[in-house]
Design a protein around this motif. Structure first.
Motif, PDB file in Angstrom:
ATOM      1  N   ASN A   1       0.709  -1.168   0.064  1.00 50.73           N
ATOM      2  CA  ASN A   1       0.051  -0.142   0.208  1.00 50.73           C
ATOM      3  C   ASN A   1       0.931   1.282   0.048  1.00 50.73           C
ATOM      4  O   ASN A   1       0.675   2.251  -0.836  1.00 50.73           O
ATOM      5  N   PHE A   2       2.020   1.367   0.866  1.00 51.91           N
ATOM      6  CA  PHE A   2       2.752   2.424   0.849  1.00 51.91           C
ATOM      7  C   PHE A   2       3.548   2.742  -0.364  1.00 51.91           C
ATOM      8  O   PHE A   2       3.429   3.944  -1.140  1.00 51.91           O
ATOM      9  N   ARG A   3       3.934   1.590  -1.333  1.00 52.48           N
ATOM     10  CA  ARG A   3       4.536   1.707  -2.503  1.00 52.48           C
ATOM     11  C   ARG A   3       3.439   2.490  -3.518  1.00 52.48           C
ATOM     12  O   ARG A   3       3.817   3.311  -4.520  1.00 52.48           O
ATOM     13  N   ARG A   4       2.042   2.054  -3.403  1.00 54.41           N
ATOM     14  CA  ARG A   4       1.290   2.354  -4.407  1.00 54.41           C
ATOM     15  C   ARG A   4       0.941   4.005  -4.153  1.00 54.41           C
ATOM     16  O   ARG A   4       0.859   4.644  -5.019  1.00 54.41           O
ATOM     17  N   GLN A   5       0.851   4.217  -2.889  1.00 52.25           N
ATOM     18  CA  GLN A   5       0.620   5.725  -2.411  1.00 52.25           C
ATOM     19  C   GLN A   5       1.913   6.683  -3.009  1.00 52.25           C
ATOM     20  O   GLN A   5       1.614   7.839  -3.351  1.00 52.25           O
ATOM     21  N   VAL A   6       2.729   6.260  -2.635  1.00 55.67           N
ATOM     22  CA  VAL A   6       4.143   7.038  -2.745  1.00 55.67           C
ATOM     23  C   VAL A   6       4.341   7.077  -4.236  1.00 55.67           C
ATOM     24  O   VAL A   6       4.739   8.254  -4.996  1.00 55.67           O
ATOM     25  N   GLU A   7       4.380   6.217  -4.974  1.00 57.15           N
ATOM     26  CA  GLU A   7       4.574   6.244  -6.448  1.00 57.15           C
ATOM     27  C   GLU A   7       3.408   6.931  -7.264  1.00 57.15           C
ATOM     28  O   GLU A   7       3.634   7.572  -8.409  1.00 57.15           O
ATOM     29  N   SER A   8       2.180   7.010  -6.690  1.00 58.68           N
ATOM     30  CA  SER A   8       1.153   7.786  -7.202  1.00 58.68           C
ATOM     31  C   SER A   8       1.215   9.274  -6.677  1.00 58.68           C
ATOM     32  O   SER A   8       0.126   9.908  -7.298  1.00 58.68           O
TER      33      SER A   8
END
Length: 232
Positions: free
Chosen positions: A186-193
């Motif tokens: 979830n963290f990866r998705r949030q920061v990459e977006s």
């Protein structure tokens, strides 16, 4: 405390946050330097770095000067936190203009190696503070609240990271500040977006599979100053 009718004096203090590995190297903790007072009031108590405002200098200049004089540290970025001026916070009327800043652990180590560390300065985990002078515990708690509220929408975490970092390293900074675990996917998705990170061509290699290195988009400010300029 005894109150007087004398005009208020203006002091400047600074809250410096950094990260330090725990003893078992399993996590990183938010820490800050405190200075042991050598005179009354609160002789022997720990306090934030600071000192009196010189009438000939600006507030940020005073914050940098008093930080260097009391701790030997310097910060390339200082942000004004708040003005604390309760009438009963000191035996005489004192208004404190408080700044805050972030320093990477390697920056702290390099500055201490170059300039030395005053013997009355010690670093403390923000969750294990000793008794503090004046209202400095309230000031630290307010600075922590500001840090935790900003980490979600600004690139403030960059102040605790190298120029290039992995997502795991970024997540560790968030977890240390927020004091809770974050789901890696979830963290990866949030920061990459979020539009705040730019992937580089580099990778961090080690015992695990190579991890992509990122850098922050410098078009996104470290902290939102609004229409104010850097000079105050």
């Amino acid at each position: 405390m005894t109150r007087t009718s004398e005009p208020a004096r203006v002091a400047v203090s600074t809250v410096i946050f950094s990260l330090r590995r725990t003893a078992d190297d399993s996590a990183a903790a938010v820490v800050l330097p405190l200075v042991r007072r050598t005179r009354d009031p609160y002789d022997g108590r720990w306090a934030l770095p600071g000192g009196w405002l010189d009438p000939a200098e600006g507030l940020e200049e005073a914050a940098s000067r008093t930080l260097a004089e009391t701790t030997g540290l310097s910060a390339s970025y200082l942000e004004q936190l708040y003005a604390f001026g309760a009438v009963d916070r000191s035996p005489t009327r004192v208004v404190s203009i408080v700044y805050w800043a972030l320093l990477r652990a390697d920056e702290v180590d390099a500055q201490v190696a170059e300039h030395g560390a005053p013997e009355n300065v010690e670093w403390f985990d923000v969750t294990e503070l000793p008794p503090l002078a004046f209202d400095h515990r309230d000031i630290v708690h307010y600075a922590l609240w500001r840090l935790r509220s900003k980490v979600g929408y600004s690139r403030i975490a960059h102040g605790l990271l190298a120029d290039e970092f992995t997502l795991a390293e970024l997540r560790e900074v968030y977890e240390s500040i927020l004091r809770r675990r974050l789901d890696p996917a979830n963290f990866r998705r949030q920061v990459e977006s979020s539009g705040t990170l730019i992937p580089t061509e580099g990778f961090r290699t080690g015992s695990h599979r190579p991890a992509r290195l990122y850098r922050y988009n410098r078009d996104v400010e470290l902290a939102e100053r609004g229409p104010l300029t850097a000079r105050q």
